[in-house]
Design a protein around this motif. Structure first.
Motif, mmCIF file in Angstrom:
data_model
loop_
_atom_site.group_PDB
_atom_site.id
_atom_site.type_symbol
_atom_site.label_atom_id
_atom_site.label_comp_id
_atom_site.label_asym_id
_atom_site.label_seq_id
_atom_site.Cartn_x
_atom_site.Cartn_y
_atom_site.Cartn_z
ATOM 1 N N UNK A 49 0.871 -1.104 0.101
ATOM 2 C CA UNK A 49 0.163 -0.010 -0.003
ATOM 3 C C UNK A 49 0.732 1.179 -0.131
ATOM 4 N N UNK A 50 0.285 2.350 -0.686
ATOM 5 C CA UNK A 50 1.070 3.594 -0.598
ATOM 6 C C UNK A 50 0.807 3.951 0.882
ATOM 7 N N UNK A 51 1.726 4.837 1.371
ATOM 8 C CA UNK A 51 1.522 5.444 2.844
ATOM 9 C C UNK A 51 1.071 6.823 2.697
ATOM 10 N N UNK A 52 -0.056 7.083 3.519
ATOM 11 C CA UNK A 52 -0.365 8.347 3.467
ATOM 12 C C UNK A 52 0.194 9.282 4.459
ATOM 13 N N UNK A 53 0.223 8.633 5.756
ATOM 14 C CA UNK A 53 0.837 9.535 7.163
ATOM 15 C C UNK A 53 1.238 8.513 7.811
ATOM 16 N N UNK A 54 2.530 9.116 8.714
ATOM 17 C CA UNK A 54 3.242 8.106 9.801
ATOM 18 C C UNK A 54 3.011 8.736 10.942
ATOM 19 N N UNK A 55 2.835 8.012 12.067
ATOM 20 C CA UNK A 55 2.589 8.624 13.375
ATOM 21 C C UNK A 55 3.417 7.470 14.398
ATOM 22 N N UNK A 76 2.953 3.541 13.704
ATOM 23 C CA UNK A 76 1.920 3.340 12.649
ATOM 24 C C UNK A 76 1.548 4.314 11.728
ATOM 25 N N UNK A 77 1.181 3.644 10.425
ATOM 26 C CA UNK A 77 1.282 4.391 9.381
ATOM 27 C C UNK A 77 -0.400 4.178 8.875
ATOM 28 N N UNK A 78 -0.907 5.270 8.069
ATOM 29 C CA UNK A 78 -2.275 5.246 7.301
ATOM 30 C C UNK A 78 -1.850 4.639 6.082
ATOM 31 N N UNK A 79 -2.001 3.493 5.753
ATOM 32 C CA UNK A 79 -1.664 2.958 4.306
ATOM 33 C C UNK A 79 -3.052 2.266 3.670
ATOM 34 N N UNK A 80 -3.289 2.961 2.344
ATOM 35 C CA UNK A 80 -4.443 2.719 1.735
ATOM 36 C C UNK A 80 -4.259 3.000 0.340
ATOM 37 N N UNK A 81 -5.206 2.477 -0.627
ATOM 38 C CA UNK A 81 -4.996 2.797 -2.030
ATOM 39 C C UNK A 81 -6.054 4.233 -2.198
ATOM 40 N N UNK A 125 -9.810 6.840 3.301
ATOM 41 C CA UNK A 125 -9.982 5.572 4.115
ATOM 42 C C UNK A 125 -8.824 5.907 5.221
ATOM 43 N N UNK A 126 -9.212 5.110 6.419
ATOM 44 C CA UNK A 126 -8.195 4.989 7.485
ATOM 45 C C UNK A 126 -8.017 3.687 7.575
ATOM 46 N N UNK A 127 -6.496 3.207 7.321
ATOM 47 C CA UNK A 127 -6.280 1.839 7.593
ATOM 48 C C UNK A 127 -5.029 1.738 8.423
ATOM 49 N N UNK A 128 -4.921 1.930 9.580
ATOM 50 C CA UNK A 128 -3.808 2.076 10.376
ATOM 51 C C UNK A 128 -3.028 0.564 10.410
ATOM 52 N N UNK A 129 -1.540 0.608 10.199
ATOM 53 C CA UNK A 129 -0.762 -0.452 10.208
ATOM 54 C C UNK A 129 0.126 -0.316 10.968
ATOM 55 N N UNK A 130 0.458 -1.165 12.144
ATOM 56 C CA UNK A 130 1.755 -0.913 12.796
ATOM 57 C C UNK A 130 3.041 -1.599 12.140
ATOM 58 N N UNK A 131 3.975 -0.518 12.124
ATOM 59 C CA UNK A 131 5.309 -0.788 11.435
ATOM 60 C C UNK A 131 6.517 -1.241 12.267
ATOM 61 N N UNK A 132 6.317 -0.986 13.593
ATOM 62 C CA UNK A 132 7.353 -1.291 14.458
ATOM 63 C C UNK A 132 6.692 -1.855 15.909
ATOM 64 N N UNK A 180 3.469 -5.103 18.100
ATOM 65 C CA UNK A 180 2.389 -5.717 17.345
ATOM 66 C C UNK A 180 2.997 -5.464 15.586
ATOM 67 N N UNK A 181 3.960 -5.533 15.518
ATOM 68 C CA UNK A 181 4.264 -5.211 13.852
ATOM 69 C C UNK A 181 3.680 -6.113 13.013
ATOM 70 N N UNK A 182 2.904 -5.582 12.101
ATOM 71 C CA UNK A 182 2.377 -6.471 10.873
ATOM 72 C C UNK A 182 2.620 -5.889 9.558
ATOM 73 N N UNK A 183 3.304 -4.735 9.628
ATOM 74 C CA UNK A 183 3.763 -4.048 8.395
ATOM 75 C C UNK A 183 5.123 -3.705 8.197
ATOM 76 N N UNK A 184 5.626 -3.473 6.981
ATOM 77 C CA UNK A 184 7.209 -3.283 6.832
ATOM 78 C C UNK A 184 7.196 -1.981 5.974
ATOM 79 N N UNK A 185 7.667 -1.041 6.637
ATOM 80 C CA UNK A 185 7.669 0.175 5.753
ATOM 81 C C UNK A 185 8.974 0.484 4.817
ATOM 82 N N UNK A 186 8.857 1.088 3.667
ATOM 83 C CA UNK A 186 9.951 1.023 2.805
ATOM 84 C C UNK A 186 9.808 2.707 2.067
ATOM 85 N N UNK A 187 10.989 3.255 1.949
ATOM 86 C CA UNK A 187 11.204 4.440 1.505
ATOM 87 C C UNK A 187 11.558 4.637 0.123
#
Length: 146
Positions: A17-23, A31-36, A40-47, A50-57
């Motif tokens: 998913x593209x990332x809309x914001x990082x908190x 946590x990032x808001x990542x959605x197409x 929408x609000x789709x919070x994904x824990x990236x560290x 409870x990590x379930x996502x991997x952030x890439x720059x």
């Protein structure tokens, strides 16, 4: 240039998913808001715990087909390795993973197989990433051209 991110959401089949914001959370996790859909609000824990996502720059670069290059991408280089007096040439495919280099404060390539004859990522082709394809999902070969 503003930094650009994407996230690999590692639940069920997994999806990018593209990332809309990082908190940053109170416990130090991110946590990032990542959605197409930006509405929408789709919070994904990236560290954190409870990590379930991997952030890439994004590197800010594009490959030879004008596709944006991100950390974790696998690049394919079709490169000349030898030639003969009769005009025959031998090409070999080599792959590299795009990684962050702490010591150099920038992106570099980690060779997966063979040697890479360039340090220029823009000469390669994005053929996948380490989350969706892994390194074994990309075929490697050597090609003879006359």
């Amino acid at each position: 240039m503003l930094p650009k991110f994407r996230v690999w959401y590692n639940v069920h089949e997994g999806k990018m998913y593209p990332v809309q914001s990082i908190r940053t959370n109170k416990d130090g996790s991110m946590t990032v808001n990542a959605t197409d859909n930006p509405d929408d609000w789709n919070p994904i824990q990236v560290s954190g715990k409870w990590q379930v996502g991997y952030l890439m720059q994004s590197t800010g670069l594009k490959d030879k087909h004008d596709k944006e290059i991100y950390e974790g991408d696998i690049l394919l280089f079709h490169q000349l390795v030898s030639f003969s007096r009769k005009g025959g040439k031998k090409y070999e495919d080599a792959r590299a993973e795009v990684v962050w280099c702490d010591g150099g404060a920038g992106f570099t390539m980690k060779v997966i197989d063979h040697h890479i004859h360039t340090l220029d990522m823009t000469q390669g082709e994005v053929v996948g990433n380490i989350y969706e394809n892994g390194c074994s999902g990309i075929r490697k070969n050597s090609v003879e051209a006359t």
